[in-house]
Design an enzyme around this catalytic site. Structure first.
Site, PDB file in Angstrom:
ATOM      1  N   TYR A  54       0.830  -1.212   0.000  1.00 34.92           N
ATOM      2  CA  TYR A  54       0.000   0.000   0.000  1.00 34.92           C
ATOM      3  C   TYR A  54       0.858   1.253   0.000  1.00 34.92           C
ATOM      4  O   TYR A  54       1.791   1.389   0.792  1.00 34.92           O
ATOM      5  CB  TYR A  54      -0.932   0.034   1.220  1.00 34.92           C
ATOM      6  CG  TYR A  54      -1.756   1.307   1.283  1.00 34.92           C
ATOM      7  CD1 TYR A  54      -2.738   1.541   0.331  1.00 34.92           C
ATOM      8  CD2 TYR A  54      -1.501   2.287   2.230  1.00 34.92           C
ATOM      9  CE1 TYR A  54      -3.471   2.729   0.350  1.00 34.92           C
ATOM     10  CE2 TYR A  54      -2.227   3.468   2.259  1.00 34.92           C
ATOM     11  CZ  TYR A  54      -3.214   3.685   1.316  1.00 34.92           C
ATOM     12  OH  TYR A  54      -3.932   4.851   1.321  1.00 34.92           O
ATOM     13  N   GLY A  61      -6.603   4.829  -0.679  1.00 32.45           N
ATOM     14  CA  GLY A  61      -7.959   4.878  -0.137  1.00 32.45           C
ATOM     15  C   GLY A  61      -8.810   3.753  -0.673  1.00 32.45           C
ATOM     16  O   GLY A  61      -8.415   2.578  -0.653  1.00 32.45           O
TER      17      GLY A  61
END
Length: 512
Positions: A54, A61
């Protein structure tokens, strides 16, 4: 010029104030540069692997499920900055933006973000060149941090968007960077995200509000003491032995300050004279209890601020063992709560000050003072409408005391389904602090006039020093009606820039 060195272990409140308000230069420590380089090696190694990480090789998001190929990652980082720089409304104050930029640099230098040393150095270069990106009032929900405000700052690092130069003129950021020999940054994996993901705006405003409130709470002790004198009240209620049996430290400090101001007064202790009373009104007698509770609230807020100043707020973070882990440390709840708490305390301090002012102006409760402190009541209105202005300010402060942090509005397709609203709490606290200053200034104006109207009774030496200094500052004393707004503005400036405290402390020594 003063230089603040940024290392890996955070910064102090005084560092923030020096950079945000004092224009101090910023320098990266060798320790910080080493930590930045080490963390970047970890990010580069992860970026080279096929596994998605990530913020390094994924979207953000609600779009984090997409794995981004290496050739698109620089574009990804540019895009997150551009798309998130979506603020609207008036530009926020220069000192707020400088605090925000400095605090983001503080986290970057912690070695937990994976940002390259050259990016951190460019952040410092912008601060040192007095280049201030244009950041707008609206756009932050306080989670994932102050995204839109920080994005406008990151945009300027890329040489895009608008910024204010050292001359105060807003120009394209590219022009300002070129004029100062600063090369725009080309963001790489994770760097765009790392520049946006923090509570830096709300924290910077908290630090500055605490500095301002520290001055205002001591100033409020002075004006409360002046009002007590003008009302011929008793200072017995300020005795340290009374406050020792309810041992709140803020209360004891406030009472001690009032007692120091009133030392040697010829006006106190006359509550049994022409208009006898057993006790003074709550707004006079309970001044230390209210101001003290606010002081203790500030102590808690300062503890939270100090913890945040020592924190590295980012998502994901680079850990010392080489892991890069997602987390929720960007949530602004700890800061938002105390911002709201301070607004409540400020509203109550203003409220009790306004009640004392009203008492000074009411001939039925002022123990011998003329109605509205007018020179010729009926022909003159005196300070009647000055109190109206004060009451309007207090009502506004009560509205500003409604907590922003009790609200939450979901965003990012319900991925970010609970937010802090800490930026909003900080923005309204700044307004509250401004208005509290004005309220205290109006009490000062009324109380000094009232003391001077007590002919034949000598005020305390500290009170006399305040009266002399405020008159020298252009705030006029008793007399016929005149244009009041300039007097009130001069009183406001006298409180705001610390001259009130300076005048008192020449007599009393430092107040608590």
């Amino acid at each position: 010029m003063h230089t603040v060195v940024v290392g890996t272990s955070g910064v102090s409140a005084s560092d923030v104030l020096a950079v945000a308000r004092g224009g101090a230069r910023v320098q990266l420590s060798e320790e910080a540069v080493t930590a930045l380089a080490a963390a970047r090696e970890i990010v580069d190694a992860l970026a080279a692997k096929p596994d998605p990480v990530y913020g390094v090789s994924t979207g953000f998001g609600a779009l984090a499920t997409r794995h981004i190929s290496p050739e698109l990652r620089a574009q990804l980082q540019r895009n997150i900055v551009r798309s998130h720089a979506a603020g609207m409304g008036p530009a926020v104050e220069r000192e707020v933006v400088r605090a925000l930029m400095f605090l983001r640099l503080k986290t970057v230098c912690s070695g937990h973000t994976g940002v390259r040393p050259e990016v951190a150095q460019t952040m410092a270069d912008l601060l040192n060149a007095q280049i201030t990106p244009v950041v707008h009032e609206y756009g932050s929900l306080g989670c994932s941090g102050d995204l839109a405000p920080l994005s406008h700052c990151a945009l300027a690092l890329m040489g895009e968007g608008d910024a204010e130069g050292p001359d105060g003129v807003v120009r394209p950021a590219a022009e300002l960077l070129a004029a100062h020999g600063i090369q725009p940054v080309e963001l790489r994996e994770k760097e765009g995200l790392a520049l946006l993901n923090g509570t830096d705006g709300m924290l910077g405003m908290l630090v500055m509000a605490l500095a301002d409130l520290d001055t205002l709470y001591r100033s409020a002790d002075v004006t409360a003491a002046l009002s007590l004198e003008a009302l011929l009240g008793t200072d017995w209620v300020l005795a340290p032995e009374l406050h020792a049996i309810r041992p709140h430290p803020g209360q004891a400090a406030s009472a001690a300050n009032m007692l120091a101001v009133l030392k040697g007064s010829g006006l106190t202790g006359h509550h049994q004279d022409d208009a006898p009373r057993v006790q003074d009104a709550y707004s006079v007698r309970c001044a230390p209890q209210v101001a003290g509770a606010g002081r203790d609230t500030m102590a808690h807020a300062r503890l939270v601020a100090d913890r945040e100043l020592a924190s590295a707020v980012d998502n994901p973070v680079v850990l010392p063992d080489g892991r890069v882990e997602s987390n929720g440390n960007f949530h602004g709840a700890p800061v938002a709560y105390v911002l709201d708490f301070l607004a409540i305390a400020a509203a109550d301090l203003a409220s009790i000050a306004e009640r004392r002012t009203d008492r000074l102006l009411d001939k039925n409760r002022s123990h011998g003072l003329p109605p509205f402190l007018a020179d010729d009541p009926g022909v003159d209105s005196g300070l009647m409408i000055a109190q109206y202005t004060q009451a309007a300010l207090v009502s506004e402060l009560k509205r500003l005391a409604v907590p922003a942090s009790a609200d939450s509005i979901p965003s990012s397709a319900m991925q970010e389904d609970h937010v802090s609203m800490g930026w909003s709490a900080a923005r309204k606290l700044r307004t509250a602090v401004d208005n509290l200053t004005r309220v205290i200034a109006i009490e000062l104006y009324a109380a000094t006039r009232a003391v001077e109207l007590r002919e034949g009774l000598a005020p305390a030496p500290a009170s006399r020093a305040v009266i002399d200094a405020v008159r020298e500052a252009g705030v006029q004393g008793p007399g016929a009606d005149r244009f009041l707004a300039p007097d009130l503005a001069a009183a406001d400036a006298f409180v705001r820039d610390g001259r009130l405290l300076a005048a008192v402390e020449k007599v009393t020594g430092p107040l608590q």
